[in-house]
Scaffold this motif. Structure first.
Motif, PDB file in Angstrom:
ATOM      1  N   ARG A 155      17.178  16.377  -8.116  1.00  0.00           N
ATOM      2  CA  ARG A 155      16.284  17.517  -8.313  1.00  0.00           C
ATOM      3  C   ARG A 155      16.427  18.098  -9.718  1.00  0.00           C
ATOM      4  N   SER A 156      17.578  17.975 -10.318  1.00  0.00           N
ATOM      5  CA  SER A 156      17.773  18.501 -11.672  1.00  0.00           C
ATOM      6  C   SER A 156      16.939  17.738 -12.702  1.00  0.00           C
ATOM      7  N   CYS A 157      16.476  16.546 -12.332  1.00  0.00           N
ATOM      8  CA  CYS A 157      15.660  15.738 -13.251  1.00  0.00           C
ATOM      9  C   CYS A 157      14.167  16.018 -13.101  1.00  0.00           C
ATOM     10  N   PHE A 158      13.775  16.769 -12.081  1.00  0.00           N
ATOM     11  CA  PHE A 158      12.357  17.001 -11.829  1.00  0.00           C
ATOM     12  C   PHE A 158      11.785  18.007 -12.807  1.00  0.00           C
ATOM     13  N   ALA A 159      10.573  17.733 -13.280  1.00  0.00           N
ATOM     14  CA  ALA A 159       9.796  18.759 -13.971  1.00  0.00           C
ATOM     15  C   ALA A 159       9.079  19.594 -12.913  1.00  0.00           C
ATOM     16  N   GLY A 160       8.546  20.732 -13.304  1.00  0.00           N
ATOM     17  CA  GLY A 160       7.778  21.541 -12.373  1.00  0.00           C
ATOM     18  C   GLY A 160       6.480  20.834 -12.011  1.00  0.00           C
ATOM     19  N   LEU A 161       6.194  20.687 -10.720  1.00  0.00           N
ATOM     20  CA  LEU A 161       4.987  20.012 -10.232  1.00  0.00           C
ATOM     21  C   LEU A 161       4.307  20.924  -9.219  1.00  0.00           C
ATOM     22  N   TYR A 162       3.004  21.154  -9.405  1.00  0.00           N
ATOM     23  CA  TYR A 162       2.319  22.168  -8.611  1.00  0.00           C
ATOM     24  C   TYR A 162       1.001  21.615  -8.059  1.00  0.00           C
ATOM     25  N   LEU A 195       0.826  -1.205   0.000  1.00  0.00           N
ATOM     26  CA  LEU A 195       0.000   0.000   0.000  1.00  0.00           C
ATOM     27  C   LEU A 195       0.863   1.259   0.000  1.00  0.00           C
ATOM     28  N   GLY A 196       1.958   1.218   0.767  1.00  0.00           N
ATOM     29  CA  GLY A 196       2.840   2.378   0.811  1.00  0.00           C
ATOM     30  C   GLY A 196       3.469   2.691  -0.534  1.00  0.00           C
ATOM     31  N   TYR A 197       3.935   1.653  -1.233  1.00  0.00           N
ATOM     32  CA  TYR A 197       4.545   1.878  -2.541  1.00  0.00           C
ATOM     33  C   TYR A 197       3.498   2.238  -3.586  1.00  0.00           C
ATOM     34  N   HIS A 198       2.292   1.734  -3.409  1.00  0.00           N
ATOM     35  CA  HIS A 198       1.193   2.130  -4.295  1.00  0.00           C
ATOM     36  C   HIS A 198       0.976   3.642  -4.188  1.00  0.00           C
ATOM     37  N   LEU A 199       0.890   4.145  -2.981  1.00  0.00           N
ATOM     38  CA  LEU A 199       0.688   5.580  -2.779  1.00  0.00           C
ATOM     39  C   LEU A 199       1.897   6.389  -3.236  1.00  0.00           C
ATOM     40  N   ALA A 200       3.095   5.825  -3.057  1.00  0.00           N
ATOM     41  CA  ALA A 200       4.311   6.531  -3.467  1.00  0.00           C
ATOM     42  C   ALA A 200       4.357   6.760  -4.966  1.00  0.00           C
ATOM     43  N   GLY A 201       3.612   5.935  -5.724  1.00  0.00           N
ATOM     44  CA  GLY A 201       3.603   6.097  -7.169  1.00  0.00           C
ATOM     45  C   GLY A 201       2.606   7.110  -7.669  1.00  0.00           C
ATOM     46  N   THR A 202       1.815   7.704  -6.776  1.00  0.00           N
ATOM     47  CA  THR A 202       0.830   8.690  -7.212  1.00  0.00           C
ATOM     48  C   THR A 202       1.505  10.023  -7.528  1.00  0.00           C
ATOM     49  N   LYS A 203       0.845  10.802  -8.344  1.00  0.00           N
ATOM     50  CA  LYS A 203       1.421  12.092  -8.754  1.00  0.00           C
ATOM     51  C   LYS A 203       1.466  13.077  -7.600  1.00  0.00           C
ATOM     52  N   LYS A 204       0.557  12.922  -6.637  1.00  0.00           N
ATOM     53  CA  LYS A 204       0.580  13.816  -5.482  1.00  0.00           C
ATOM     54  C   LYS A 204       1.860  13.642  -4.685  1.00  0.00           C
ATOM     55  N   VAL A 205       2.277  12.393  -4.474  1.00  0.00           N
ATOM     56  CA  VAL A 205       3.521  12.150  -3.745  1.00  0.00           C
ATOM     57  C   VAL A 205       4.717  12.653  -4.547  1.00  0.00           C
ATOM     58  N   GLN A 206       4.687  12.460  -5.854  1.00  0.00           N
ATOM     59  CA  GLN A 206       5.760  12.982  -6.701  1.00  0.00           C
ATOM     60  C   GLN A 206       5.853  14.500  -6.577  1.00  0.00           C
ATOM     61  N   GLN A 207       4.685  15.147  -6.542  1.00  0.00           N
ATOM     62  CA  GLN A 207       4.671  16.603  -6.414  1.00  0.00           C
ATOM     63  C   GLN A 207       5.238  17.047  -5.068  1.00  0.00           C
ATOM     64  N   GLU A 208       4.896  16.322  -4.014  1.00  0.00           N
ATOM     65  CA  GLU A 208       5.411  16.680  -2.696  1.00  0.00           C
ATOM     66  C   GLU A 208       6.927  16.474  -2.615  1.00  0.00           C
ATOM     67  N   LEU A 209       7.426  15.411  -3.250  1.00  0.00           N
ATOM     68  CA  LEU A 209       8.874  15.171  -3.257  1.00  0.00           C
ATOM     69  C   LEU A 209       9.631  16.284  -3.976  1.00  0.00           C
ATOM     70  N   ALA A 210       8.950  16.970  -4.894  1.00  0.00           N
ATOM     71  CA  ALA A 210       9.605  18.023  -5.659  1.00  0.00           C
ATOM     72  C   ALA A 210       9.656  19.351  -4.907  1.00  0.00           C
ATOM     73  N   ARG A 211       8.973  19.435  -3.780  1.00  0.00           N
ATOM     74  CA  ARG A 211       8.997  20.685  -3.020  1.00  0.00           C
ATOM     75  C   ARG A 211      10.395  20.932  -2.442  1.00  0.00           C
TER      76      ARG A 211
END
Length: 305
Positions: A150-157, A113-129
Motif C-alpha cells: 500500500r505504501s507504493c500506491f498513488a492516490g486513485l479515485y 480474460l481475468g488478467y486482462h481485466l486485472a490490468g485495467t485502471k479501474k481494478v487498480q483503483q479498487e485494489l487501492a481502496r
C-alpha cells in the motif's frame, strides 16, 4: 506450448500460436523475436489474425479445441483487443463474437480474460481502496506485506457511481485549483488519452454539477475514467534520440516498468511466476503524455539514468 508439442511427433505437429493483431499492424518488431524463437526452438509456427478476420477463419470444436484449418491453436496471444477501436462492430459485432469464441476454447490465452481485466485502471483503483488488499492477504502475519504494498500506491479515485466521499473530494480539489496534482485516465493503454492541468479541470467541470446540499455530482461520462494522483519523478539532463536522430536536449523524466511471466491452470494453480525484464521510457519533463509508439517518449536504459 512446448509441452503440447512434445507430446506429438515434431514432423507431424499441427500446433500453432495465434497472434491477435490489429488490421494494418505496424508495431511488430518485438513480435518477430517471439515468432522466431517459437519456430527455431520448438518448430511451432505463428499465425496473425485480427479479431474481425478470426470469426470467418477459425472454428471452435466440440472438444474445446480451436482450429485454423487442420491446425490447432495452442496459445492465443493478444496484441490487440485492448481498445474500443479494436471492436468496430459494436456489442453485437464480429470482433466480440470472435473474442467470445477464443475465450471459450481450451487454448491458453495470454492474457486470460481475468488478467486482462486485472490490468485495467479501474481494478487498480479498487485494489487501492482501504481493506481490499486484506481480502487477498487475510493472515495477520501478512499485515506487514500489505502495508509495504500500500505504501507504493498513488492516490486513485473513482469517477463513477461508486465514488466515495474521498473520491468526490479529490474531484472537488481539481475544480478548486489543484488540477496540477492530478491526472484523469481512461481504461486505455498507450499515450494520448489522458487529461492534465486546465484540460482536466475543464473535463470535470463540463461533466459535473452541484447538488442542493453543496456536494459534487459527477456526470455519467466521467465513469470511464479514473482520477489519479500525479507523480513527479526526479529530472535529469538528457539527449533524446528517435530514429537515429537527435530529437532534442533538456530536462527529462523516466518511467520504469517491470515485466513478469505468470502461468496458471484453470483452477488458479500457479506453474510459473518469474521476473521477465523491464522497459524504461524517457521523455522531456514538459511533456504530459508518455507513450513510445505514440511518439511522446523514447526507449532508454537504467544505465543512462
Amino acid at each position: 506450448v512446448h509441452k503440447f508439442a512434445k507430446d506429438q511427433d515434431r514432423s507431424q505437429s499441427r500446433i500453432i500460436v495465434l497472434f491477435v493483431v490489429q488490421d494494418g499492424e505496424t508495431n511488430t518488431v518485438d513480435q518477430r523475436m517471439l515468432e522466431f524463437a517459437l519456430f527455431e526452438k520448438h518448430n511451432i509456427p505463428v499465425v496473425r489474425l485480427s479479431l474481425t478476420r478470426a470469426t470467418s477463419q477459425i472454428t471452435l470444436e466440440a472438444d474445446g479445441s480451436l482450429k485454423l484449418g487442420d491446425q490447432e491453436i495452442a496459445v492465443v496471444y493478444y496484441r490487440a483487443g485492448y481498445a474500443p477501436t479494436d471492436y468496430p462492430g459494436g456489442d453485437d459485432g464480429l470482433e466480440w463474437k470472435a473474442r467470445l469464441m477464443l475465450e471459450s476454447s481450451r487454448a491458453t490465452k495470454c492474457p486470460s480474460l481475468g488478467y486482462h481485466l486485472a490490468g485495467t485502471k479501474k481494478v487498480q483503483q479498487e485494489l487501492a481502496r482501504p481493506g481490499v488488499l486484506e481480502r487477498f492477504f487475510p493472515d495477520q502475519q501478512e499485515l506487514e506485506k500489505v502495508q509495504a504494498m500500500r505504501s507504493c500506491f498513488a492516490g486513485l479515485y473513482s469517477m463513477g457511481e461508486d465514488a466515495t466521499d474521498t473520491d468526490l473530494a479529490a474531484a472537488a480539489a481539481v475544480l478548486e485549483g489543484q488540477q496540477s496534482n492530478y491526472v484523469l485516465k481512461p481504461q486505455r493503454e498507450g499515450g494520448g488519452y489522458n487529461f492534465y492541468g486546465d484540460n482536466l479541470a475543464e473535463k470535470i467541470r463540463e461533466n459535473s454539477s452541484v447538488n442542493p446540499d453543496g456536494t459534487l455530482k459527477l456526470g455519467e461520462n466521467l465513469a470511464e475514467y479514473i482520477l489519479m494522483q500525479r507523480l513527479f519523478p526526479p529530472q535529469q539532463k538528457a539527449i533524446l534520440l528517435r530514429g537515429g536522430r537527435i530529437e532534442g536536449t533538456g530536462d527529462t523524466i523516466s518511467e520504469l516498468g517491470c515485466y513478469a511471466v505468470l502461468v496458471a491452470d484453470a483452477s488458479g494453480e500457479i506453474a510459473l511466476n518469474e521476473h521477465a525484464g523491464f522497459l524504461l521510457r524517457t521523455k522531456f519533463s514538459n511533456v504530459d503524455e508518455g507513450g513510445v509508439a505514440s511518439g511522446f517518449a523514447t526507449l532508454s536504459s537504467p544505465y543512462l539514468c
